[in-house]
Design an enzyme around this catalytic site. Structure first.
Site, PDB file in Angstrom:
ATOM      1  N   HIS A   1      -7.551   1.465  18.942  1.00 38.42           N
ATOM      2  CA  HIS A   1      -6.767   0.548  19.782  1.00 38.42           C
ATOM      3  C   HIS A   1      -7.109   0.807  21.250  1.00 38.42           C
ATOM      4  O   HIS A   1      -7.277   1.962  21.657  1.00 38.42           O
ATOM      5  CB  HIS A   1      -5.269   0.769  19.532  1.00 38.42           C
ATOM      6  CG  HIS A   1      -4.406  -0.258  20.213  1.00 38.42           C
ATOM      7  ND1 HIS A   1      -4.081  -0.171  21.546  1.00 38.42           N
ATOM      8  CD2 HIS A   1      -3.838  -1.407  19.755  1.00 38.42           C
ATOM      9  CE1 HIS A   1      -3.334  -1.216  21.872  1.00 38.42           C
ATOM     10  NE2 HIS A   1      -3.176  -1.980  20.801  1.00 38.42           N
TER      11      HIS A   1
ATOM     12  N   GLU B   1      -5.469   0.796  23.993  1.00 40.49           N
ATOM     13  CA  GLU B   1      -4.583   1.697  24.753  1.00 40.49           C
ATOM     14  C   GLU B   1      -4.872   3.154  24.402  1.00 40.49           C
ATOM     15  O   GLU B   1      -4.987   4.024  25.275  1.00 40.49           O
ATOM     16  CB  GLU B   1      -3.120   1.352  24.453  1.00 40.49           C
ATOM     17  CG  GLU B   1      -2.148   2.214  25.234  1.00 40.49           C
ATOM     18  CD  GLU B   1      -0.696   1.889  24.900  1.00 40.49           C
ATOM     19  OE1 GLU B   1      -0.410   0.821  24.331  1.00 40.49           O
ATOM     20  OE2 GLU B   1       0.167   2.739  25.221  1.00 40.49           O
TER      21      GLU B   1
END
Ligand code: SF4
Length: 290
Positions: free
Chosen positions: A133, A135
């Protein structure tokens, strides 16, 4: 069909802020291309609308973000996404003389600040997140030798990890329950760990709201992209909590029209944080006519 809207819905503040940054860049530089580094937000419809408005998306499936920056020239305009990014990309963009607009969500930025501070103090970090991901990947790049990724439901070699002055932080869009379980497990293994792990308000409120939906609902429609972690957590939560109901995910009304809706009487409609109000209202109007 009766439709109950589960609130909050529509863009979260972080996604709205990211879009505002992109359009601010366009307004301030009307005669230049505006390059968006990766997916500004996790929603294909929003990305396609940005492209229609003339933004150029630098797709990380084609080149790494670092390579994309290499391909730009001094004075080009670049917008960093809402999910945060490898801090070395900032250094690279500055060195190249790019004009930067940073749409990193304040929740993500707050986590980065805590992590950097702890590392500067000589500590280390365990980060609850999902590999791959944006982030999580951006956060790990702060210092890969001092940040250890813990993925819920995956194996973690506690024997191999010894952390100094540890801090526990998490990706902002995890499931609240899986987060609590992870924190509890990690505290058992590292009793001295300082806990700063939490999901963002937009994620938390939507997960709480879906858990208190009216009991006669037989169809849950979660709007958002497969690439949106907070959307998929809503989908997983509804599936686990309401095994007798049908749970569907769609991006927009055209997507929903492809799905055969069984004879449901009462639908709950909820959106992930990167679905806009227009798409939401279109799906609601469609369901009300089914
Ligand atoms: S979902 Fe949460 S972390 Fe992501 S942009 Fe919205 S407020 Fe920020």
């Amino acid at each position: 069909m009766k439709v109950t809207v589960i609130n909050p819905h529509g863009f979260c503040a972080g996604v709205q802020r990211a879009l505002d940054h992109a359009y601010k860049a366009k307004k301030e530089h009307p005669n230049q291309h505006i390059y968006i580094l990766g997916n500004l937000v996790h929603n294909e419809k929003v990305i396609s609308d940005l492209e229609k408005d003339g933004f150029i998306i630098l797709d990380e499936r084609k080149k790494s973000l670092s390579e994309w920056i290499d391909s730009l020239k001094k004075g080009d305009i670049i917008v960093f996404s809402a999910h945060g990014h490898d801090p070395h990309l900032d250094e690279k963009a500055i060195a190249k003389g790019l004009i930067r607009y940073d749409a990193t969500c304040p929740f993500v930025r707050a986590n980065s600040t805590l992590i950097k501070k702890r590392i500067m103090e000589g500590g280390e970090v365990i980060y609850i997140g999902q590999a791959g991901h944006a982030e999580t990947e951006g956060t790990l790049k702060i210092d890969e030798s001092k940040i250890f990724l813990y993925e819920p439901q995956k194996s973690f070699d506690f024997a191999q990890v010894s952390v100094k002055n540890p801090l526990l932080v998490s990706q902002t869009t995890m499931g609240t329950e899986e987060m609590k379980e992870s924190v509890s497990l990690l505290k058992d293994h590292f009793p001295e760990i300082d806990v700063a792990a939490r999901v963002c308000d937009a994620t938390d409120k939507r997960q709480s709201a879906i858990c208190t939906a009216p009991s006669d609902i037989d169809l849950y429609i979660v709007m958002g992209s497969k690439t949106s972690n907070n959307t998929m957590k809503l989908y997983d939560l509804a599936t686990a909590k309401y095994p007798k109901a049908v749970v569907l995910r769609c991006l927009d009304v055209e997507d929903l029209k492809k799905i055969f809706l069984k004879k449901s009487k009462h639908a709950a409609l909820i959106s992930g944080a990167s679905t806009g109000l227009r798409e939401f209202e279109e799906v609601k109007a469609y369901l009300e006519k089914v």
